[in-house]
Motif scaffolding. Structure first.
Motif, PDB file in Angstrom:
ATOM      1  N   GLY A 266      -1.930   7.125  -0.033  1.00  0.00           N
ATOM      2  CA  GLY A 266      -3.057   7.604  -0.822  1.00  0.00           C
ATOM      3  C   GLY A 266      -3.620   6.600  -1.809  1.00  0.00           C
ATOM      4  O   GLY A 266      -4.491   6.940  -2.612  1.00  0.00           O
ATOM      5  N   LYS A 267      -3.126   5.366  -1.760  1.00  0.00           N
ATOM      6  CA  LYS A 267      -3.596   4.349  -2.703  1.00  0.00           C
ATOM      7  C   LYS A 267      -4.188   3.157  -1.964  1.00  0.00           C
ATOM      8  O   LYS A 267      -3.944   2.956  -0.777  1.00  0.00           O
ATOM      9  CB  LYS A 267      -2.445   3.893  -3.603  1.00  0.00           C
ATOM     10  N   GLU A 268      -4.943   2.358  -2.723  1.00  0.00           N
ATOM     11  CA  GLU A 268      -5.513   1.142  -2.165  1.00  0.00           C
ATOM     12  C   GLU A 268      -4.421   0.088  -1.977  1.00  0.00           C
ATOM     13  O   GLU A 268      -3.412   0.084  -2.679  1.00  0.00           O
ATOM     14  CB  GLU A 268      -6.577   0.584  -3.121  1.00  0.00           C
ATOM     15  N   ARG A 269      -4.650  -0.799  -1.020  1.00  0.00           N
ATOM     16  CA  ARG A 269      -3.739  -1.926  -0.860  1.00  0.00           C
ATOM     17  C   ARG A 269      -3.899  -2.829  -2.083  1.00  0.00           C
ATOM     18  O   ARG A 269      -5.014  -3.177  -2.460  1.00  0.00           O
ATOM     19  CB  ARG A 269      -4.059  -2.681   0.428  1.00  0.00           C
ATOM     20  N   GLU A 270      -2.772  -3.231  -2.664  1.00  0.00           N
ATOM     21  CA  GLU A 270      -2.823  -4.018  -3.888  1.00  0.00           C
ATOM     22  C   GLU A 270      -2.042  -5.320  -3.764  1.00  0.00           C
ATOM     23  O   GLU A 270      -1.058  -5.422  -3.024  1.00  0.00           O
ATOM     24  CB  GLU A 270      -2.256  -3.203  -5.065  1.00  0.00           C
ATOM     25  N   PHE A 271      -2.507  -6.285  -4.521  1.00  0.00           N
ATOM     26  CA  PHE A 271      -1.864  -7.593  -4.566  1.00  0.00           C
ATOM     27  C   PHE A 271      -0.484  -7.488  -5.204  1.00  0.00           C
ATOM     28  O   PHE A 271      -0.301  -6.771  -6.195  1.00  0.00           O
ATOM     29  CB  PHE A 271      -2.747  -8.543  -5.381  1.00  0.00           C
ATOM     30  N   VAL A 272       0.483  -8.227  -4.649  1.00  0.00           N
ATOM     31  CA  VAL A 272       1.832  -8.277  -5.205  1.00  0.00           C
ATOM     32  C   VAL A 272       2.181  -9.692  -5.662  1.00  0.00           C
ATOM     33  O   VAL A 272       2.566  -9.904  -6.804  1.00  0.00           O
ATOM     34  CB  VAL A 272       2.875  -7.800  -4.180  1.00  0.00           C
ATOM     35  N   ALA A 273       2.049 -10.654  -4.761  1.00  0.00           N
ATOM     36  CA  ALA A 273       2.440 -12.030  -5.093  1.00  0.00           C
ATOM     37  C   ALA A 273       1.771 -12.999  -4.138  1.00  0.00           C
ATOM     38  O   ALA A 273       1.388 -12.623  -3.030  1.00  0.00           O
ATOM     39  CB  ALA A 273       3.957 -12.192  -5.017  1.00  0.00           C
TER      40      ALA A 273
ATOM     41  N   GLY B 170       3.031  -4.907   8.644  1.00  0.00           N
ATOM     42  CA  GLY B 170       3.617  -4.194   7.520  1.00  0.00           C
ATOM     43  C   GLY B 170       5.058  -3.786   7.761  1.00  0.00           C
ATOM     44  O   GLY B 170       5.483  -3.575   8.902  1.00  0.00           O
ATOM     45  N   THR B 171       5.799  -3.666   6.667  1.00  0.00           N
ATOM     46  CA  THR B 171       7.171  -3.185   6.721  1.00  0.00           C
ATOM     47  C   THR B 171       7.369  -2.191   5.578  1.00  0.00           C
ATOM     48  O   THR B 171       6.928  -2.432   4.455  1.00  0.00           O
ATOM     49  CB  THR B 171       8.181  -4.352   6.640  1.00  0.00           C
ATOM     50  N   GLN B 172       7.999  -1.067   5.887  1.00  0.00           N
ATOM     51  CA  GLN B 172       8.139   0.019   4.915  1.00  0.00           C
ATOM     52  C   GLN B 172       9.294  -0.272   3.961  1.00  0.00           C
ATOM     53  O   GLN B 172      10.410  -0.587   4.393  1.00  0.00           O
ATOM     54  CB  GLN B 172       8.393   1.339   5.626  1.00  0.00           C
TER      55      GLN B 172
ATOM     56  N   PRO C 237      11.348   3.419  -7.822  1.00  0.00           N
ATOM     57  CA  PRO C 237      10.626   4.312  -6.890  1.00  0.00           C
ATOM     58  C   PRO C 237       9.139   3.972  -6.783  1.00  0.00           C
ATOM     59  O   PRO C 237       8.549   4.144  -5.709  1.00  0.00           O
ATOM     60  CB  PRO C 237      10.849   5.689  -7.516  1.00  0.00           C
ATOM     61  N   ALA C 238       8.543   3.462  -7.848  1.00  0.00           N
ATOM     62  CA  ALA C 238       7.122   3.094  -7.825  1.00  0.00           C
ATOM     63  C   ALA C 238       6.842   1.907  -6.902  1.00  0.00           C
ATOM     64  O   ALA C 238       5.678   1.630  -6.587  1.00  0.00           O
ATOM     65  CB  ALA C 238       6.648   2.761  -9.240  1.00  0.00           C
ATOM     66  N   ASP C 239       7.883   1.209  -6.464  1.00  0.00           N
ATOM     67  CA  ASP C 239       7.703   0.098  -5.529  1.00  0.00           C
ATOM     68  C   ASP C 239       7.616   0.572  -4.080  1.00  0.00           C
ATOM     69  O   ASP C 239       7.376  -0.237  -3.174  1.00  0.00           O
ATOM     70  CB  ASP C 239       8.859  -0.898  -5.660  1.00  0.00           C
ATOM     71  N   THR C 240       7.821   1.861  -3.855  1.00  0.00           N
ATOM     72  CA  THR C 240       7.750   2.407  -2.508  1.00  0.00           C
ATOM     73  C   THR C 240       6.359   2.209  -1.924  1.00  0.00           C
ATOM     74  O   THR C 240       5.360   2.614  -2.520  1.00  0.00           O
ATOM     75  CB  THR C 240       8.110   3.903  -2.516  1.00  0.00           C
ATOM     76  N   ALA C 241       6.299   1.564  -0.773  1.00  0.00           N
ATOM     77  CA  ALA C 241       5.015   1.245  -0.145  1.00  0.00           C
ATOM     78  C   ALA C 241       5.282   0.536   1.182  1.00  0.00           C
ATOM     79  O   ALA C 241       6.418   0.137   1.475  1.00  0.00           O
ATOM     80  CB  ALA C 241       4.184   0.335  -1.045  1.00  0.00           C
ATOM     81  N   VAL C 242       4.216   0.363   1.942  1.00  0.00           N
ATOM     82  CA  VAL C 242       4.257  -0.558   3.080  1.00  0.00           C
ATOM     83  C   VAL C 242       3.848  -1.924   2.546  1.00  0.00           C
ATOM     84  O   VAL C 242       2.820  -2.054   1.876  1.00  0.00           O
ATOM     85  CB  VAL C 242       3.306  -0.117   4.204  1.00  0.00           C
ATOM     86  N   TYR C 243       4.662  -2.913   2.836  1.00  0.00           N
ATOM     87  CA  TYR C 243       4.420  -4.265   2.350  1.00  0.00           C
ATOM     88  C   TYR C 243       3.869  -5.131   3.480  1.00  0.00           C
ATOM     89  O   TYR C 243       4.406  -5.135   4.593  1.00  0.00           O
ATOM     90  CB  TYR C 243       5.708  -4.870   1.808  1.00  0.00           C
TER      91      TYR C 243
ATOM     92  N   GLN D 205       0.843  -1.187   0.000  1.00  0.00           N
ATOM     93  CA  GLN D 205       0.000   0.000   0.000  1.00  0.00           C
ATOM     94  C   GLN D 205       0.878   1.235   0.000  1.00  0.00           C
ATOM     95  O   GLN D 205       1.636   1.464   0.951  1.00  0.00           O
ATOM     96  CB  GLN D 205      -0.942  -0.004   1.207  1.00  0.00           C
ATOM     97  N   ALA D 206       0.753   1.998  -1.059  1.00  0.00           N
ATOM     98  CA  ALA D 206       1.467   3.265  -1.170  1.00  0.00           C
ATOM     99  C   ALA D 206       0.587   4.377  -0.596  1.00  0.00           C
ATOM    100  O   ALA D 206      -0.639   4.229  -0.529  1.00  0.00           O
ATOM    101  CB  ALA D 206       1.798   3.553  -2.623  1.00  0.00           C
TER     102      ALA D 206
END
Length: 125
Positions: A42-49, A118-120, A88-94, A39-40
């Motif tokens: 201002g954005k929705e939490r999104e699927f990664v893997a 989560g981890t930043q 840089p677009a990968d910046t988010a809380v994982y 989750q970046a």
């Protein structure tokens, strides 16, 4: 009670790599799919893997395909996310998460019932 604890986040430069870990306790780890979301601001939490319980099935978001690799060690109750060629677009809380039902893989947030804190991950240009 299932608990998930992520680690391995940090600040890196574009092109660098990071490996995230998610240690699970409680429940039966090996029979459930485990997923990573992000989750970046201002954005929705999104699927990664996601990886199935046996490790035989995996799936990735198009944005990370070819750069990220999910793996798991059922003996250690741990799932990993190896992230290479970070942008840089990968910046988010994982976040790591455990699927609600026994099954191969799951892609939607509602299909998961346990989440880590989560981890930043911050990628500078």
């Amino acid at each position: 009670q299932v608990q998930l604890v992520e680690s391995g986040g940090g600040l890196v430069q574009a092109g660098d790599s990071l490996r995230l870990s998610c240690a699970a306790s409680g429940g039966t780890f090996s029979i459930y799919a485990m997923g990573w979301f992000r989750q970046a601001p201002g954005k929705e939490r999104e699927f990664v893997a996601v990886m199935s319980g046996s490790g035989g099935s995996t799936a990735y978001a198009d944005s990370v395909k070819g750069r990220f690799t999910i793996s798991r060690d059922n003996a250690k109750n741990t799932v990993y996310l190896q992230m290479n060629s970070l942008k840089p677009a990968d910046t988010a809380v994982y976040y790591c998460a455990r699927a609600k039902w026994r099954g191969p893989v799951a892609f939607e947030k509602y299909e998961y019932d346990y989440w880590g804190q989560g981890t930043q991950v911050t990628v500078s240009s």
